[in-house]
Design a protein around this motif. Structure first.
Motif, PDB file in Angstrom:
ATOM      1  N   ALA A  66      40.304  -2.211  19.962  1.00 16.52           N
ATOM      2  CA  ALA A  66      39.648  -2.295  18.409  1.00 16.52           C
ATOM      3  C   ALA A  66      38.750  -1.745  18.803  1.00 16.52           C
ATOM      4  O   ALA A  66      37.646  -1.477  17.906  1.00 16.52           O
TER       5      ALA A  66
ATOM      6  N   ARG B 230      37.660   1.639  18.110  1.00 19.85           N
ATOM      7  CA  ARG B 230      38.710   1.639  16.769  1.00 19.85           C
ATOM      8  C   ARG B 230      39.540   2.761  17.005  1.00 19.85           C
ATOM      9  O   ARG B 230      39.605   3.733  16.218  1.00 19.85           O
TER      10      ARG B 230
ATOM     11  N   GLY C 106      42.985   2.253  15.716  1.00 22.52           N
ATOM     12  CA  GLY C 106      43.927   1.394  14.613  1.00 22.52           C
ATOM     13  C   GLY C 106      44.527   2.712  14.268  1.00 22.52           C
ATOM     14  O   GLY C 106      45.831   2.239  13.987  1.00 22.52           O
TER      15      GLY C 106
ATOM     16  N   SER D 109      50.271  -3.055  18.144  1.00 21.21           N
ATOM     17  CA  SER D 109      50.361  -2.689  16.779  1.00 21.21           C
ATOM     18  C   SER D 109      50.846  -1.759  16.015  1.00 21.21           C
ATOM     19  O   SER D 109      49.970  -2.050  14.710  1.00 21.21           O
TER      20      SER D 109
ATOM     21  N   ASP E 121      41.307  -4.317   7.618  1.00 19.08           N
ATOM     22  CA  ASP E 121      40.646  -2.965   8.058  1.00 19.08           C
ATOM     23  C   ASP E 121      41.981  -3.250   9.138  1.00 19.08           C
ATOM     24  O   ASP E 121      41.754  -4.352  10.586  1.00 19.08           O
TER      25      ASP E 121
ATOM     26  N   ASP F   8      41.416  -2.117  12.711  1.00 24.79           N
ATOM     27  CA  ASP F   8      40.819  -2.450  13.834  1.00 24.79           C
ATOM     28  C   ASP F   8      40.259  -3.605  14.231  1.00 24.79           C
ATOM     29  O   ASP F   8      40.963  -4.324  15.070  1.00 24.79           O
ATOM     30  N   ARG F   9      40.440  -4.405  12.809  1.00 23.76           N
ATOM     31  CA  ARG F   9      40.350  -5.705  13.396  1.00 23.76           C
ATOM     32  C   ARG F   9      41.092  -6.794  13.248  1.00 23.76           C
ATOM     33  O   ARG F   9      41.063  -8.099  13.907  1.00 23.76           O
TER      34      ARG F   9
ATOM     35  N   LEU G 268      43.518  -5.621  14.949  1.00 19.22           N
ATOM     36  CA  LEU G 268      44.127  -5.288  16.319  1.00 19.22           C
ATOM     37  C   LEU G 268      43.402  -6.144  17.052  1.00 19.22           C
ATOM     38  O   LEU G 268      43.826  -6.880  18.108  1.00 19.22           O
TER      39      LEU G 268
END
Length: 558
Positions: A111, A114, A116, A258, A277, A279-280, A282
């Motif tokens: 995360a 970044r 993702g 993931s 989002d 990455d959020r 994750l």
């Protein structure tokens, strides 16, 4: 409302609370079953519904995805830890907690960096095969539980299957009867009324039947004592060597969590029209897994079945998950005695029904019908996961993903838009030919002109294929008596170039110069032009046309 509990409105409170009650009736029996699959005590499954669930619900961007241990994670935990410690032992539990913490730390690192987008690198066929293999392994274990057959912990699939077949003569008839009735109630009940909590009804009914009939004395296994009380926050104590041994399996869990989690999140966000989002999300999975490891549970990820149930119940927020955490907390404080007499065959039946769809038989049939190569990818992942193990299965999955990616990258779409020939030989007029070239469809004849389009970045994997296509087209035109005098490369879809491709293009340019073929470029992307010039793909004397129409007009005038 944005941020925490995004999407919540007071007018939705009733439907959200009702969805939460539905989630409670689904999650508690399933988590007890998944804990047993993982070789852990029932409390490990219940603890996952408290701290990890709250942490996830308050940090995730998805409004609907439910976090929990699932069948795939439970099977991975069991298969990866079975060779390191005895299932049910304190060492085994400690390793499961440490594994979850490592998994969470990796997800948090992804995360922060970044990453993702990496979830897109495992295709649907790979997930179908891998998860299907885990599901088959689980079903064999649950079949043994439903029949009252004891299997040695830590056995791989083949050993479990042999043990199941060999133990059929010793199957407990009462266990088999409870399992058959439980399966019948759940399967038929769902067809009659999908919203009714049939799993909970089966647990209550089977528990009552065992108590009345005295089936426990006849050899029917029951859940046994479930310690009451809150989860205690502790850091697993292991040696460095043991932590290192857990990294491969933690990475496998990270991959599954993931990929599956982000795919499910994106799917529901697109369906219901709200932003997410990656990455959020994750980070939320990472925090939830660290919380699981610190609070006596094991790895958690997205629960597809529970998320689907919440969507069907009308939930559009994380409020049902918070309600689930509160109810589980009350159960652990005051109601663990209600769980002790739950028969294991009934739990096995509930888990078997939940896991059966993960076999992916319909998806495999669809892959067979649509693309045999994709089917082969799924089949290989399935067989490796079943016959060799979950960790080799996920490694093979990644290797196949890279092979599939390389295969597609090495064979990009290369369109021959115009070939040398008399203008009158074309089926349509030159102006119409130009329009078709602009639209990118069809192949036309143009005197001495060859127009080729590459629909991909030009890089090391596809450079040789692109150059080979150009050479073949030039040679074919010469053999037909209509030699190429002008080569126009349509670079509308070329967004990048690398050193290997540039070197290969330099050799192609020498080959074209030796045949006195002039080269030009059309529809070059503004952002890519400086890089193409810097790498020498487009030289200073080369003509760059705004369109294929302009390129054809210029070559005809010359």
């Amino acid at each position: 409302m944005t941020g925490v509990l995004a999407g919540f409105e007071l007018r939705n409170l009733g439907s959200e609370l009702l969805a939460g009650i539905t989630l409670v009736t689904i999650a508690i029996p399933l988590n007890i079953g998944y804990a047993q699959i993982a070789g852990l005590p029932p409390t490990a499954g219940l603890y996952a519904l408290i701290v990890p669930t709250v942490v996830y619900a308050l940090t995730v961007s998805s409004r609907q995805v439910v976090v929990s241990p699932d069948a795939a994670a439970a099977a991975l935990v069991a298969s990866s830890l079975g060779g390191l410690a005895a299932a049910g032992s304190d060492a085994y539990l400690t390793m499961a907690l440490a594994q979850a913490i490592i998994c969470g730390a990796v997800l948090l690192l992804m995360a922060v960096c970044r990453l993702g987008f990496l979830a897109n690198f495992l295709s649907e066929p790979i997930l179908v095969g891998f998860v299907g293999g885990l599901a088959l392994d689980i079903l064999v274990s649950q079949a043994a539980k439903m029949l009252g057959i004891h299997l040695e912990s830590g056995e791989e699939f083949v050993g479990k299957l042999i043990g199941l077949i060999g133990g059929l003569v010793e199957a407990n008839p009462w266990s088999a009867l409870i399992s058959a009735l439980s399966l019948g109630v759940i399967v038929l009940g769902r067809r009659l009324s999908p919203l009714v909590p049939w799993a909970l009804i089966v647990l209550v009914g089977a528990t009552a039947a065992v108590a009345v009939a005295g089936a426990e004395e006849a050899g029917v296994a029951v859940l046994g004592e479930v310690p009451a009380g809150l989860p205690v926050l502790t850091l697993p104590t292991l040696g460095l060597h043991e932590w290192l041994l857990l990294i491969p399996s933690a990475l496998a869990l990270t991959a599954v969590i993931s990929v599956e989690g982000l795919l499910v999140s994106r799917s529901y966000a697109e369906r219901r029209g709200y932003p997410v989002d990656a990455d959020r999300d994750l980070a939320a999975y990472g925090l939830a897994n660290v919380a699981a490891g610190l609070s006596g549970s094991f790895s958690v990820g997205s629960s597809t079945s529970r998320t689907a149930a919440m969507d069907q119940a009308g939930s559009r927020t994380q409020l049902p998950s918070l309600l689930l955490a509160a109810v589980t907390l009350i159960l652990l404080l005051f109601g663990t005695g209600l769980l002790e007499s739950i028969p294991s065959p009934a739990i096995g039946a509930i888990v078997a029904v939940a896991v059966a769809p993960l076999l992916g038989l319909r998806k495999l049939r669809r892959l067979w019908r649509l693309d045999r190569f994709e089917f082969a990818v799924a089949a290989v992942c399935f067989l490796v996961t079943v016959l060799v193990g979950s960790i080799p299965g996920i490694i093979v999955a990644f290797v196949l993903a890279l092979i599939n990616l390389a295969r597609r990258a090495a064979h990009p779409a290369i369109d021959v838009l115009a070939v040398p020939g008399e203008a009158g030989a074309a089926p349509v007029s030159p102006d119409a030919d130009s329009e078709r070239l602009i639209a990118g469809s069809g192949t036309v004849s143009a005197p001495g002109v060859l127009v080729i389009r590459l629909a991909a970045p030009l890089f090391f994997a596809n450079a040789e294929e692109f150059m080979r296509t150009i050479r073949r087209s030039v040679d074919a035109a010469a053999e037909s008596g209509e030699p190429v005098r002008h080569l126009v490369l349509d670079l509308e879809a070329v967004t990048d170039v690398d050193v290997t491709a540039a070197d290969g293009f330099a050799r192609l340019r020498e080959w074209l110069d030796a045949r006195q073929i002039e080269i030009g470029f059309s529809r070059v992307r503004t952002g890519a032009l400086p890089r193409l010039r810097r790498f020498g793909v487009i030289a200073e004397p080369d003509r760059v046309y705004a369109s294929n129409r302009e390129a054809l007009r210029h070559t005809r005038e010359r």
